[in-house]
Motif scaffolding. Structure first.
Motif, PDB file in Angstrom:
ATOM      1  N   GLY A 164      -3.694  -0.968  -8.535  1.00  0.00           N
ATOM      2  CA  GLY A 164      -2.509  -0.963  -9.392  1.00  0.00           C
ATOM      3  C   GLY A 164      -1.324  -1.601  -8.695  1.00  0.00           C
ATOM      4  N   ILE A 165      -1.185  -1.359  -7.399  1.00  0.00           N
ATOM      5  CA  ILE A 165      -0.126  -2.008  -6.614  1.00  0.00           C
ATOM      6  C   ILE A 165      -0.330  -3.517  -6.607  1.00  0.00           C
TER       7      ILE A 165
ATOM      8  N   TYR B  30       0.154  -5.242   2.673  1.00  0.00           N
ATOM      9  CA  TYR B  30       0.426  -4.323   3.785  1.00  0.00           C
ATOM     10  C   TYR B  30       0.332  -2.870   3.309  1.00  0.00           C
ATOM     11  N   THR B  31       0.914  -2.593   2.134  1.00  0.00           N
ATOM     12  CA  THR B  31       0.860  -1.235   1.581  1.00  0.00           C
ATOM     13  C   THR B  31      -0.582  -0.826   1.314  1.00  0.00           C
ATOM     14  N   SER B  32      -1.360  -1.741   0.756  1.00  0.00           N
ATOM     15  CA  SER B  32      -2.764  -1.442   0.476  1.00  0.00           C
ATOM     16  C   SER B  32      -3.562  -1.221   1.760  1.00  0.00           C
TER      17      SER B  32
ATOM     18  N   HIS C  64      -2.769 -12.501   0.406  1.00  0.00           N
ATOM     19  CA  HIS C  64      -2.976 -11.175   0.987  1.00  0.00           C
ATOM     20  C   HIS C  64      -3.060 -10.092  -0.078  1.00  0.00           C
ATOM     21  N   ASN C  65      -2.391 -10.306  -1.200  1.00  0.00           N
ATOM     22  CA  ASN C  65      -2.472  -9.361  -2.301  1.00  0.00           C
ATOM     23  C   ASN C  65      -3.896  -9.294  -2.832  1.00  0.00           C
TER      24      ASN C  65
ATOM     25  N   LEU D  63      -6.060  -6.457   8.159  1.00  0.00           N
ATOM     26  CA  LEU D  63      -5.143  -6.815   7.079  1.00  0.00           C
ATOM     27  C   LEU D  63      -3.707  -6.432   7.426  1.00  0.00           C
ATOM     28  N   MET D  64      -3.542  -5.288   8.082  1.00  0.00           N
ATOM     29  CA  MET D  64      -2.202  -4.832   8.484  1.00  0.00           C
ATOM     30  C   MET D  64      -1.582  -5.808   9.484  1.00  0.00           C
ATOM     31  N   LYS D  65      -2.383  -6.292  10.425  1.00  0.00           N
ATOM     32  CA  LYS D  65      -1.878  -7.257  11.419  1.00  0.00           C
ATOM     33  C   LYS D  65      -1.450  -8.557  10.751  1.00  0.00           C
TER      34      LYS D  65
END
Length: 313
Positions: free
Chosen positions: A67-68, A98-100, A167-168, A220-222
């Motif tokens: 959803g994000i 990043y949130t995901s 990235h999304n 993914l965070m990096k």
């Protein structure tokens, strides 16, 4: 007397890459995942399978994360021309990714906790029914992953970039693959429990799957945090800029390069030269550098330093 038009010197600050196919496929995946989440939670509760129940709740967290992703696509598209964003909405998808990634790491932690609890407190399982639901869940996950991958390939074909640069989309893809992985571990564990009585394998494979998901989340965070924090991209870009601009008469005094979207770079360059050209000439020398879409250049004459008084200590 009115000044002449200045359009030639103005930049286009809209660095949003519209990917409608990925957006539409994300909506379809959300619907599929939501339906499968309900089926797996009901199946786990009715048939006594903690593996199915855990997979169903994991799907719930992924529905939220997807959803994000969908919201980020919509927001980026609707605000692409909003001048209050200095460089457009190119980083909205990065922030979503990043949130995901954080949510993905949370899912991994929950899987480890649930697996340990299942190891300590085993329960009776209706294997045939649970296996049927788990297989359906895996098919849905694979179909969802294929749809998201197709959206990325379409984006790459039209814009010349791999879907890995979105990235999304990558975050959504990893969430679906994580779901598929938990479905596989559930199927293997249920089969081994049914035929060999290896009830311990279910929690053990849950821990292995959680570690793999955690590694994906960290990667993914990096990637996304580097862009959000304006970390310098690949050092070869800096070298290419220096090779394009520097000469015996011209040196770069200051250079800053950063991402303004996953696909676009901005550079702020301070040049000092004995024989300076106009900024237009210098920008033309940078045209060959891939993805460098926004440059700000200031030019100084070496002789200017003689007219500046030394600063007091």
């Amino acid at each position: 007397m009115n000044p002449p038009p200045i359009d030639h010197w103005q930049h286009d600050h809209s660095f949003h890459h519209d990917n409608r196919q990925a957006e539409r496929n994300t909506h379809r995946v959300i619907l599929l995942t939501l339906v499968m989440m309900v089926i797996e939670i009901l199946g786990g509760w009715l048939f006594g399978s903690m593996a199915l129940l855990a997979d169903g709740w994991h799907m719930g967290t992924h529905v939220f994360a997807l959803g994000i992703t969908a919201a980020a696509y919509i927001y980026s598209r609707r605000h692409a021309a909003d001048t209050s964003y200095s460089y457009g909405t190119g980083k909205v998808g990065v922030l979503s990714g990043y949130t995901s990634a954080i949510l993905l790491a949370g899912v991994a932690a929950l899987m480890i906790g649930e697996s340990i609890d299942r190891l300590l407190h085993p329960n009776a399982i209706h294997f045939n029914e649970a296996l049927l639901v788990a297989v359906i869940g895996l098919i849905v996950n694979l179909a969802s992953a294929a749809m998201l991958h197709a959206g990325g390939e379409d984006h790459g074909h039209h814009h010349g970039h791999s879907h890995h640069h979105d990235h999304n989309l990558k975050a959504a893809y990893l969430h679906v693959i994580a779901d598929a992985l938990t479905s596989v571990t559930a199927i293997v564990a249920l089969l081994c429990g049914k035929y060999f009585g290896w009830m311990w394998l279910d929690p053990a494979m849950g821990i292995v799957g959680a570690v793999i998901i955690g590694i994906w989340a960290w990667g993914l965070m990096k990637d996304t945090s580097s862009i959000l924090l304006d970390r310098q991209p690949d050092a070869t870009i800096n070298q290419q800029i220096r090779e394009a601009l520097e000469s015996d008469h011209t040196k770069i005094a200051d250079l800053h390069v950063r991402h303004i979207s996953p696909h676009a770079l901005a550079a702020e360059i301070s040049l000092v030269s004995y024989e300076p050209f106009t900024t237009r000439v210098y920008k033309e020398q940078l045209n060959a550098i891939k993805n460098l879409q926004h440059t700000t250049i200031e030019v100084h004459h070496f002789n200017d330093i003689t007219s500046v008084s030394p600063s007091s200590p």
